[in-house]
Design a protein around this motif. Structure first.
Motif, mmCIF file in Angstrom:
data_model
loop_
_atom_site.group_PDB
_atom_site.id
_atom_site.type_symbol
_atom_site.label_atom_id
_atom_site.label_comp_id
_atom_site.label_asym_id
_atom_site.label_seq_id
_atom_site.Cartn_x
_atom_site.Cartn_y
_atom_site.Cartn_z
ATOM 1 N N ALA A 151 0.837 -1.193 0.000
ATOM 2 C CA ALA A 151 0.000 0.000 0.000
ATOM 3 C C ALA A 151 0.871 1.242 0.000
ATOM 4 C CB ALA A 151 -0.906 -0.004 1.229
ATOM 5 N N LEU A 152 0.240 2.379 -0.183
ATOM 6 C CA LEU A 152 0.954 3.641 -0.098
ATOM 7 C C LEU A 152 1.452 3.857 1.328
ATOM 8 C CD1 LEU A 152 -1.407 5.937 -2.189
ATOM 9 C CD2 LEU A 152 0.839 5.063 -2.870
ATOM 10 N N PRO A 153 2.569 4.567 1.476
ATOM 11 C CA PRO A 153 3.099 4.785 2.828
ATOM 12 C C PRO A 153 2.164 5.639 3.672
ATOM 13 C CG PRO A 153 4.285 6.114 1.214
ATOM 14 C CD PRO A 153 3.417 5.183 0.435
ATOM 15 N N ALA A 154 2.098 5.302 4.960
ATOM 16 C CA ALA A 154 1.300 6.073 5.901
ATOM 17 C C ALA A 154 2.158 6.648 7.019
ATOM 18 C CB ALA A 154 0.200 5.207 6.505
ATOM 19 N N PHE A 155 3.344 6.051 7.233
ATOM 20 C CA PHE A 155 4.252 6.546 8.270
ATOM 21 C C PHE A 155 5.668 6.160 7.902
ATOM 22 C CE2 PHE A 155 6.696 5.951 12.183
ATOM 23 C CZ PHE A 155 6.514 7.185 12.813
ATOM 24 N N VAL A 156 6.577 7.131 7.975
ATOM 25 C CA VAL A 156 7.995 6.896 7.699
ATOM 26 C C VAL A 156 8.813 7.632 8.750
ATOM 27 C CG1 VAL A 156 9.902 7.456 6.144
ATOM 28 C CG2 VAL A 156 7.790 6.497 5.213
ATOM 29 N N ILE A 157 9.782 6.950 9.306
ATOM 30 C CA ILE A 157 10.674 7.579 10.273
ATOM 31 C C ILE A 157 12.111 7.174 9.983
ATOM 32 C CG2 ILE A 157 10.389 5.715 11.970
ATOM 33 C CD1 ILE A 157 10.684 7.906 14.156
ATOM 34 N N VAL A 158 13.009 8.145 10.067
ATOM 35 C CA VAL A 158 14.441 7.906 9.938
ATOM 36 C C VAL A 158 15.093 8.490 11.186
ATOM 37 C CG1 VAL A 158 16.526 8.266 8.580
ATOM 38 C CG2 VAL A 158 14.306 8.110 7.427
ATOM 39 N N MET A 159 15.898 7.683 11.872
ATOM 40 C CA MET A 159 16.550 8.155 13.095
ATOM 41 C C MET A 159 17.954 7.586 13.208
ATOM 42 S SD MET A 159 14.791 5.849 16.127
ATOM 43 C CE MET A 159 13.126 6.068 15.539
ATOM 44 N N SER A 160 18.752 8.212 14.035
ATOM 45 C CA SER A 160 20.090 7.711 14.290
ATOM 46 C C SER A 160 20.033 6.599 15.332
ATOM 47 C CB SER A 160 20.997 8.833 14.803
ATOM 48 O OG SER A 160 20.576 9.227 16.112
ATOM 49 N N ARG A 161 21.106 5.839 15.417
ATOM 50 C CA ARG A 161 21.170 4.789 16.435
ATOM 51 C C ARG A 161 21.130 5.401 17.832
ATOM 52 N NH1 ARG A 161 20.696 -0.877 16.976
ATOM 53 N NH2 ARG A 161 20.557 -0.927 19.235
ATOM 54 N N VAL A 162 21.742 6.559 17.979
ATOM 55 C CA VAL A 162 21.721 7.258 19.269
ATOM 56 C C VAL A 162 20.278 7.594 19.655
ATOM 57 C CG1 VAL A 162 22.400 9.366 20.474
ATOM 58 C CG2 VAL A 162 24.045 8.190 18.999
ATOM 59 N N ALA A 163 19.503 8.060 18.686
ATOM 60 C CA ALA A 163 18.101 8.396 18.952
ATOM 61 C C ALA A 163 17.297 7.159 19.312
ATOM 62 C CB ALA A 163 17.491 9.091 17.740
ATOM 63 N N LEU A 164 17.551 6.046 18.628
ATOM 64 C CA LEU A 164 16.832 4.805 18.932
ATOM 65 C C LEU A 164 17.132 4.342 20.343
ATOM 66 C CD1 LEU A 164 15.085 2.373 18.167
ATOM 67 C CD2 LEU A 164 17.150 1.281 17.248
ATOM 68 N N ASP A 165 18.407 4.363 20.734
ATOM 69 C CA ASP A 165 18.777 3.936 22.080
ATOM 70 C C ASP A 165 18.113 4.821 23.138
ATOM 71 O OD1 ASP A 165 20.306 1.921 21.018
ATOM 72 O OD2 ASP A 165 22.198 3.018 21.153
ATOM 73 N N ALA A 166 18.071 6.128 22.870
ATOM 74 C CA ALA A 166 17.424 7.046 23.807
ATOM 75 C C ALA A 166 15.922 6.786 23.873
ATOM 76 C CB ALA A 166 17.696 8.495 23.394
#
Length: 283
Positions: free
Chosen positions: A230-245
């Motif tokens: 399907a068409l995208p409904a949510f996209v997120i790009v983050m750094s590993r530092v942000a994910l750990d936090a």
């Protein structure tokens, strides 16, 4: 939320290696954290069966005559100051959890619903499994209800894109296909056929991933609605530092806002939902 017949394709080794610790069932069932110095007391109706220290092995030097009050036993042992956490477990409780979890009526449950049932059977606030200190009521701020609300707000058919980057490159690149509130497909960015470039936690990086997901949806006609991209409904790009936090912070919104301010996370979601099969791309 996870369909019993979900398809998993094109999982590249890097993404699989980095995602597995985050989705393994033990991550959510366990009482403590990896590396904790723990003491486990297994008993049967109050009769001690085995006492094991996670560092030194079987302990026969601890005077535990009975376990008629598991909470008091856990509290007294923890007060010795030798362990990070004390576990007092009734073997009958584990047997009953296994019996109820394997009931044939559970075969129709979605994967996540089954794991949630087992979780509540294990942690039923009885004296069957007692820990001191007590285990957290949720997993680092994540709750099943919160994830349900997120999925419920998606279009009937939707695609989610999740990217985690570091100086070494892409660490996690996941594409989730959702249909009628259930995850029906999981793949990685290898499904695009060629490597993604310029993927950074920025509006440009999010727009690039969003476009690739749109191209994937438009290039895949002919499949059934439950498997069609399907068409995208949510996209997120983050750094590993942000994910750990994000994982460590009990307030996910606060962690994401802080990551955005630092330029370590960026996301976009569709704002207008057309019931049935589509979304308007968010500006």
């Amino acid at each position: 939320m996870i369909d019993a017949g979900w398809l998993v394709t094109d999982l590249d080794p890097t993404t699989w290696r980095n995602v597995t610790p985050l989705i393994h069932p033990s991550t959510f069932f366990r009482a403590g954290e990896p590396g904790e110095h723990g003491l486990y007391v297994l008993h049967a109706a109050g009769r001690p069966l085995r006492v094991v220290d996670t560092r030194t092995g079987v302990r026969r030097d601890l005077a535990i005559p009975d376990v008629l009050d598991p909470r008091s036993v856990a509290r007294d042992l923890y007060s010795l100051g030798e362990w990070d956490r004390v576990h007092v477990i009734d073997r009958r409780h584990l047997t009953e959890v296994g019996r109820l979890a394997q009931d044939p009526s559970n075969r129709e449950m979605t994967i996540d619903a089954y794991y949630r049932l087992t979780y509540h059977l294990l942690w039923d606030d009885s004296d069957g499994y007692v820990t001191m200190p007590a285990r957290a009521p949720d997993w680092r701020g994540w709750t099943y209800e919160g994830i349900q609300r997120f999925v419920a707000n998606l279009p009937e058919a939707a695609t989610l894109g999740i990217a985690v980057t570091s100086e070494a490159g892409l660490e996690i690149g996941l594409v989730l296909d959702v249909c009628r509130g259930r995850v029906v497909g999981v793949t990685t960015f290898e499904a695009f056929g060629e490597p993604l470039t310029s993927l950074s936690p920025s509006p440009a990086g999010v727009a690039h991933l969003w476009q690739r997901l749109e191209d994937r949806a438009l290039a895949g006609p002919g499949r059934s609605p439950s498997t069609r991209a399907a068409l995208p409904a949510f996209v997120i790009v983050m750094s590993r530092v942000a994910l750990d936090a994000l994982l460590a912070n009990g307030s996910k919104r606060a962690a994401l806002r802080a990551a955005v301010r630092r330029g370590e996370a960026c996301w976009n979601r569709s704002r207008v939902v057309r019931p049935g099969n589509g979304v308007d791309r968010a500006s």
